[in-house]
Structure formats: structure tokens, C-alpha cells
Design a protein around this motif. Structure first.
Motif, PDB file in Angstrom:
ATOM      1  N   ALA A  67       0.825  -1.204   0.000  1.00  0.00           N
ATOM      2  CA  ALA A  67       0.000   0.000   0.000  1.00  0.00           C
ATOM      3  C   ALA A  67       0.860   1.255   0.000  1.00  0.00           C
ATOM      4  O   ALA A  67       0.530   2.254  -0.648  1.00  0.00           O
ATOM      5  CB  ALA A  67      -0.938  -0.007   1.201  1.00  0.00           C
ATOM      6  N   ALA A  68       1.979   1.226   0.716  1.00  0.00           N
ATOM      7  CA  ALA A  68       2.855   2.388   0.769  1.00  0.00           C
ATOM      8  C   ALA A  68       3.484   2.686  -0.582  1.00  0.00           C
ATOM      9  O   ALA A  68       3.786   3.843  -0.899  1.00  0.00           O
ATOM     10  CB  ALA A  68       3.945   2.178   1.813  1.00  0.00           C
ATOM     11  N   ALA A  69       3.689   1.646  -1.402  1.00  0.00           N
ATOM     12  CA  ALA A  69       4.322   1.837  -2.711  1.00  0.00           C
ATOM     13  C   ALA A  69       3.336   2.244  -3.796  1.00  0.00           C
ATOM     14  O   ALA A  69       3.754   2.700  -4.863  1.00  0.00           O
ATOM     15  CB  ALA A  69       5.022   0.542  -3.134  1.00  0.00           C
ATOM     16  N   ILE A  70       2.039   2.085  -3.559  1.00  0.00           N
ATOM     17  CA  ILE A  70       1.043   2.354  -4.596  1.00  0.00           C
ATOM     18  C   ILE A  70       1.050   3.807  -5.064  1.00  0.00           C
ATOM     19  O   ILE A  70       0.968   4.065  -6.280  1.00  0.00           O
ATOM     20  CB  ILE A  70      -0.361   1.928  -4.117  1.00  0.00           C
ATOM     21  CG1 ILE A  70      -0.466   0.404  -4.119  1.00  0.00           C
ATOM     22  CG2 ILE A  70      -1.459   2.509  -5.013  1.00  0.00           C
ATOM     23  CD1 ILE A  70      -0.248  -0.245  -5.465  1.00  0.00           C
ATOM     24  N   PRO A  71       1.117   4.809  -4.165  1.00  0.00           N
ATOM     25  CA  PRO A  71       1.157   6.188  -4.673  1.00  0.00           C
ATOM     26  C   PRO A  71       2.317   6.426  -5.639  1.00  0.00           C
ATOM     27  O   PRO A  71       2.154   7.095  -6.667  1.00  0.00           O
ATOM     28  CB  PRO A  71       1.307   7.027  -3.397  1.00  0.00           C
ATOM     29  CG  PRO A  71       0.729   6.177  -2.315  1.00  0.00           C
ATOM     30  CD  PRO A  71       1.080   4.770  -2.699  1.00  0.00           C
TER      31      PRO A  71
END
Length: 386
Positions: free
Chosen positions: A250-254
Motif C-alpha cells: 500500500a505504501a508503494a502504490i502512490p
């Protein structure tokens, strides 16, 4: 940034007393990245679906996305089972009862489906429940698209929100090298080389399985889609390293959303496929679930028939959906599986002992799969329109 990973590992092992205090640096970076996920998903999904114009078009893309996700995660399960069967990392491992076991709760298909729908989107955003946020944003975006001109100001606001979120992410990425160095150094200082002792063969097998998935599934998929691997990797490298260093998809999605749009993926495809894939396409985690189950079976000296192996894989296929928001999701699923098939539950303690050595590559492959999916589905979507 790759140099920061190696430097963090060396520094953490060489100077553990200086490395442990660096953990808050990585935690602050991770918290800020997680904080921007909800507004970015809302902005991207509502803009993509509200401005799509044709619900039929969205439905076609959605159906193809589900077909793709189900196919690649099925292959991921088979790869995880195959590597454990061939290398037999659990053979000769003596299971011992765990002194403490993780608190787990048995998931059911019904509970997974029900929990995908939020009772309050604000609560889902506050808890960071990605699946609930995605479900709400999809329905909200479809409603905005159906409302037509009356919803145009809202869709424009969502577009502005996405743009601001991207800029927020760019600011954060200036701190990414230091944060990833801190994450690797503090982790190495805490676990040391002992995190590989006793279960090193399983760790090696896990990395081999993840590499096999990239070679057997992701690389051919990009080739079929006509993508330039080198150009694609330049776009996907930073999101993958963020996932590897923070162990959070989730942290890498942006970062992945921004970089894949820069690569050339259409925003309509990107804004739909990648957020949905976060819940339905965790290939790296799916590989690990299969490997963990069959590793514990080997470690416990259990000989599974072909039918039992097939049922384990099918059960994992069904119960692994939509649990991204549950703490220790892998162990929740495995605990339920162990009860159902009579696998020794003390194996959970063994898996917990080496999870820190596997989680980075597992998350990195998850993120790489999230980057590949919109490229493939954009090509499929364009061919389907011809």
C-alpha cells in the motif's frame, strides 16, 4: 536507491547499536506514505470511473482485470507449491511447540465478502482498510459517472485531489533514500544473521520462487503486451524498491501510480486496475502462502495426497482475497488452513521467525505485479476495441 539497500544491510550488521535508533525514521516515512493512500485512491478512482463515460466500458475492463488477476494468482500458487515440492526445505526440520502464538481469527468466505463493504468510509480510511476504500470509491465513481453533468464538479475535485496527492508523494520521495536505508539498517540490527539460521533453506526457496514467478509470468506478460522491459523497469524500479524497503504494498502504490502514468499507461486503466489489483493481485503473498502451507506439512512429516494438495491450493485461492487490511493476514489465513487440514499449528512460530527475511522480496514482487497488470490490461483493452 539500490545502493542504500546494500549500505543499510552492511551498516545494520556492523553497527547494530547505532542502527536500532534509526527505526523511527523509516516509520515516519511509512506513516506519511500510508496517509496519502486514501485521498489518492479516491481521487484516481472517482476521476477514472466518473469520467469514463461508458459503464459498459468500465465493466469490460473490470471483467478482464478479474480474469487476469485470477489467472496470475493461480499460477503463483502452483509455483509456490512446486518450489517447495522440488526443494523440500521442510524435510528434516523438527517442529517444536511455540511458547507464544500469534492471535489469529479464522476467516470465512462470507466474512471476507461482508468485510469488503464499509459501514463508514471515514472509518475505513482511518483504519487504512484498502479493500473497503476501493469498494466504496468504485461504487461512488460509478454513481458519479451515472449522474452525468451534475457530477462534473465532483469529478473535477477528485482530479485535483489526485494531482495534489501526486505532488505530496513527490515531496516524500526526496526522503525515500534515507528512509529505506534506515528501514534496512534497523531491521538488520534487530534480527542479525541469526534470522536465517535453521530455516535458511526455506528462505532461499522463497526467493527462488519469487524470482521464478517474475521469469515465468511477469516477463512473458510484458513481452506479449509489447512493452520495452528496460523502459518499464526504469518506471517500476522506484516503486518496487519502496515496497522492498518498507515491506508495504500500500505504501508503494502512490509512487507506482505516478510512475506508471509517466510510463504511458492511460489514467482510466491505471486508476481502475492498480487499486483493485492491490487486493486481488498480491502474487508475491500468494506464492508465500502456498510455500508456507506445504513447508509446514513437510516439517511435520505429513504426506499429502494429490487431492489434499489441490484442496489446500483451492482453499488458499478463496480465502486469500480481501484480507489486506487484517493484521498478520498471512498468519490468519494459515491458521485457519492448518485447522482444516490437520497441519501442526506450531509451524506458525517457525514461519514468524523467518518472515522478516522473506517479506521484502514478497512485497517487492507484489508491487512489480501491480505495475505489470495495467500495462498488460491496457494492451488487452485496446485490442478488444479493434
Amino acid at each position: 536507491m539500490l545502493g542504500r539497500l546494500a549500505a543499510g544491510l552492511v551498516f545494520g550488521l556492523a553497527f547494530p547499536e547505532w542502527s536500532r535508533p534509526l527505526a523511527p525514521v523509516a516509520e515516519i516515512f511509512l506513516r506519511l506514505l500510508r496517509a496519502i493512500v486514501a485521498p489518492l485512491l479516491f481521487g484516481m478512482l472517482v476521476t477514472a470511473l466518473g469520467g469514463a463515460g461508458s459503464l459498459r466500458s468500465v465493466g469490460r475492463l473490470g471483467l478482464r482485470s478479474v480474469v487476469y488477476f485470477e489467472a496470475v494468482t493461480a499460477v503463483a500458487l502452483v509455483i509456490g507449491w512446486g518450489v517447495v515440492t522440488l526443494l523440500a526445505p521442510g524435510a528434516g526440520v523438527a517442529l517444536r511447540a511455540a511458547e507464544t502464538a500469534p492471535a489469529v481469527e479464522r476467516p470465512t468466505v462470507a466474512s471476507v465478502v461482508v468485510n469488503a463493504f464499509p459501514s463508514s468510509v471515514l472509518d475505513a480510511m482511518a483504519r487504512g482498510d484498502v479493500l473497503q476504500i476501493v469498494v466504496f470509491c468504485i461504487l461512488f465513481g460509478l454513481a458519479a459517472g451515472a449522474a452525468g453533468e451534475k457530477a462534473r464538479p465532483l469529478v473535477q475535485f477528485a482530479g485535483s485531489l489526485a494531482a495534489v496527492s501526486f505532488q505530496f508523494t513527490r515531496f516524500l520521495m526526496y526522503a525515500a533514500p534515507a528512509a529505506i536505508f534506515a528501514a534496512i539498517a534497523s531491521s538488520a540490527a534487530e534480527n542479525g544473521v541469526g534470522m536465517l539460521a535453521g530455516l535458511g533453506k526455506f528462505v532461499v526457496a522463497a526467493w527462488i520462487a519469487q524470482a521464478a514467478y517474475v521469469a515465468v509470468v511477469l516477463a512473458p506478460a510484458l513481452k506479449i503486451a509489447g512493452a520495452d522491459w528496460r523502459r518499464f523497469w526504469r518506471a517500476a524500479r522506484e516503486p518496487v524498491l519502496v515496497g522492498f524497503g518498507t515491506t508495504s504494498s500500500a505504501a508503494a502504490i502512490p509512487v507506482a501510480l505516478e510512475h506508471m502514468e509517466g510510463y504511458g499507461v492511460d489514467r482510466r486503466v491505471l486508476g481502475f486496475v492498480m487499486p483493485v489489483g492491490l487486493s486481488l493481485n498480491p502474487a508475491g503473498s500468494t506464492i508465500h502462502l502456498a510455500m508456507a502451507a506445504f513447508f509446514v506439512a513437510q516439517a511435520g512429516g505429513l504426506e499429502l495426497s494429490a487431492g489434499q494438495a489441490a484442496m489446500i491450493l483451492l482453499t488458499l485461492k478463496l480465502t486469500s482475497k480481501g484480507v489486506a487490511g487484517i493484521p498478520r493476514a498471512n498468519f490468519v489465513i494459515l491458521a485457519a488452513l492448518f485447522d482444516q487440514f490437520g497441519l501442526p499449528k506450531e509451524g506458525l512460530a517457525l514461519l514468524l521467525g523467518v518472515d522478516a527475511a522473506i517479506d521484502p522480496v514478497r512485497t517487492g514482487v507484489n508491487v512489480l505485479g501491480h505495475c505489470v497488470a495495467p500495462v498488460v490490461l491496457q494492451r488487452w483493452d485496446r485490442e478488444g476495441r479493434c
